[in-house]
Design a protein around this motif. Structure first.
Motif, mmCIF file in Angstrom:
data_model
loop_
_atom_site.group_PDB
_atom_site.id
_atom_site.type_symbol
_atom_site.label_atom_id
_atom_site.label_comp_id
_atom_site.label_asym_id
_atom_site.label_seq_id
_atom_site.Cartn_x
_atom_site.Cartn_y
_atom_site.Cartn_z
ATOM 1 N N VAL A 59 0.857 -1.185 0.000
ATOM 2 C CA VAL A 59 0.000 0.000 0.000
ATOM 3 C C VAL A 59 0.895 1.237 0.000
ATOM 4 N N GLY A 60 0.616 2.147 -0.902
ATOM 5 C CA GLY A 60 1.361 3.400 -0.939
ATOM 6 C C GLY A 60 1.085 4.212 0.314
ATOM 7 N N LEU A 61 2.147 4.696 0.932
ATOM 8 C CA LEU A 61 2.028 5.501 2.154
ATOM 9 C C LEU A 61 2.427 6.937 1.836
ATOM 10 N N PRO A 62 1.436 7.821 1.705
ATOM 11 C CA PRO A 62 1.730 9.209 1.320
ATOM 12 C C PRO A 62 2.178 10.059 2.511
ATOM 13 N N LYS A 63 3.431 9.859 2.909
ATOM 14 C CA LYS A 63 3.977 10.646 4.011
ATOM 15 C C LYS A 63 4.097 12.112 3.598
ATOM 16 N N ASN A 64 4.126 12.975 4.592
ATOM 17 C CA ASN A 64 4.402 14.381 4.325
ATOM 18 C C ASN A 64 5.864 14.514 3.909
ATOM 19 N N GLU A 74 -2.630 8.225 7.317
ATOM 20 C CA GLU A 74 -3.459 7.512 8.292
ATOM 21 C C GLU A 74 -4.577 6.751 7.594
ATOM 22 N N ALA A 75 -5.162 7.342 6.558
ATOM 23 C CA ALA A 75 -6.212 6.666 5.795
ATOM 24 C C ALA A 75 -5.649 5.448 5.072
ATOM 25 N N ALA A 76 -4.432 5.545 4.555
ATOM 26 C CA ALA A 76 -3.798 4.408 3.885
ATOM 27 C C ALA A 76 -3.526 3.277 4.872
ATOM 28 N N ILE A 77 -3.096 3.620 6.069
ATOM 29 C CA ILE A 77 -2.854 2.614 7.108
ATOM 30 C C ILE A 77 -4.173 1.954 7.518
ATOM 31 N N TYR A 78 -5.227 2.737 7.624
ATOM 32 C CA TYR A 78 -6.550 2.195 7.927
ATOM 33 C C TYR A 78 -6.964 1.195 6.842
ATOM 34 N N TYR A 79 -6.741 1.559 5.592
ATOM 35 C CA TYR A 79 -7.073 0.678 4.473
ATOM 36 C C TYR A 79 -6.246 -0.606 4.556
ATOM 37 N N GLY A 80 -4.973 -0.467 4.883
ATOM 38 C CA GLY A 80 -4.105 -1.635 5.048
ATOM 39 C C GLY A 80 -4.606 -2.556 6.147
ATOM 40 N N ASP A 81 -5.039 -1.978 7.263
ATOM 41 C CA ASP A 81 -5.598 -2.778 8.356
ATOM 42 C C ASP A 81 -6.858 -3.517 7.901
ATOM 43 N N LEU A 82 -7.666 -2.854 7.096
ATOM 44 C CA LEU A 82 -8.878 -3.475 6.547
ATOM 45 C C LEU A 82 -8.516 -4.655 5.630
ATOM 46 N N LEU A 83 -7.450 -4.504 4.862
ATOM 47 C CA LEU A 83 -6.988 -5.589 3.995
ATOM 48 C C LEU A 83 -6.547 -6.801 4.818
ATOM 49 N N ILE A 84 -5.790 -6.555 5.868
ATOM 50 C CA ILE A 84 -5.323 -7.643 6.739
ATOM 51 C C ILE A 84 -6.518 -8.371 7.352
ATOM 52 N N GLU A 85 -7.458 -7.601 7.864
ATOM 53 C CA GLU A 85 -8.645 -8.165 8.513
ATOM 54 C C GLU A 85 -9.488 -8.977 7.523
ATOM 55 N N THR A 86 -9.613 -8.494 6.299
ATOM 56 C CA THR A 86 -10.479 -9.133 5.308
ATOM 57 C C THR A 86 -9.825 -10.333 4.640
ATOM 58 N N PHE A 87 -8.569 -10.183 4.215
ATOM 59 C CA PHE A 87 -7.925 -11.200 3.380
ATOM 60 C C PHE A 87 -6.911 -12.073 4.126
ATOM 61 N N HIS A 88 -6.532 -11.657 5.335
ATOM 62 C CA HIS A 88 -5.546 -12.403 6.123
ATOM 63 C C HIS A 88 -4.243 -12.607 5.356
ATOM 64 N N LEU A 89 -3.847 -11.550 4.639
ATOM 65 C CA LEU A 89 -2.596 -11.532 3.896
ATOM 66 C C LEU A 89 -1.724 -10.401 4.434
ATOM 67 N N PRO A 90 -0.405 -10.533 4.303
ATOM 68 C CA PRO A 90 0.475 -9.473 4.804
ATOM 69 C C PRO A 90 0.344 -8.189 3.987
ATOM 70 N N VAL A 91 0.555 -7.078 4.684
ATOM 71 C CA VAL A 91 0.534 -5.754 4.063
ATOM 72 C C VAL A 91 1.843 -5.051 4.414
ATOM 73 N N GLU A 92 2.489 -4.514 3.402
ATOM 74 C CA GLU A 92 3.653 -3.667 3.622
ATOM 75 C C GLU A 92 3.335 -2.299 3.039
ATOM 76 N N TYR A 93 4.031 -1.288 3.534
ATOM 77 C CA TYR A 93 3.798 0.081 3.075
ATOM 78 C C TYR A 93 5.029 0.572 2.322
#
Length: 139
Positions: A59-64, A74-93
């Motif tokens: 997941v792209g992390l748009p840091k300042n 923060e929205a990207a991290i939230y989306y990443g957490d949703l991916l982990i919860e839904t698909f049970h696959l690893p997420v890197e940023y």
């Protein structure tokens, strides 16, 4: 192992997938979402995950620019957490500062693409850049 790269915005998610060897990223599509109404395109994403047998998300992390985490990151991290919860696959940023700007510059300078056409593909190309940068780091 196939890896999926995502450029997450508030209205769209650009999707890219690696080849089986993990060397190159190809743009797949842009999924319409509505962050305000918590419509995240997870169903369509699940179809793509299954079709391409994805084993990991990047997941792209748009840091300042000063390397801090702002509301979009923060929205990207939230989306990443949703991916982990839904698909049970690893997420890197992957730091994606300026990836959309790079994608737009590429479309203007190299493809001479009109503004209307750029708007239709920019998020997909940004996802390709995010994923390709991640893959290049791994080599």
């Amino acid at each position: 192992m196939r890896i999926m790269g995502l450029d997450v915005g508030s209205r769209t998610v650009g999707v890219a997938v690696s080849d089986l060897m993990g060397w190159t990223a190809q743009g797949i599509e842009i999924i319409k979402i509505n962050e305000d109404e918590e419509e995240f395109g997870i169903e369509r994403l699940g179809e793509i995950v299954k079709e391409y047998q994805v084993e990991k998300f990047v997941v792209g992390l748009p840091k300042n620019m000063n390397n801090t985490i702002g509301p979009r990151a923060e929205a990207a991290i939230y989306y990443g957490d949703l991916l982990i919860e839904t698909f049970h696959l690893p997420v890197e940023y992957q730091d994606e500062r300026l990836s959309t700007a790079a994608a737009e510059r590429m479309l203007i300078e190299q493809a001479n693409t009109s503004r209307a056409k750029r708007k239709k593909v920019i998020d997909k190309l940004a996802a390709v850049i995010i994923l390709q940068n991640y893959l290049d780091k791994k080599v």
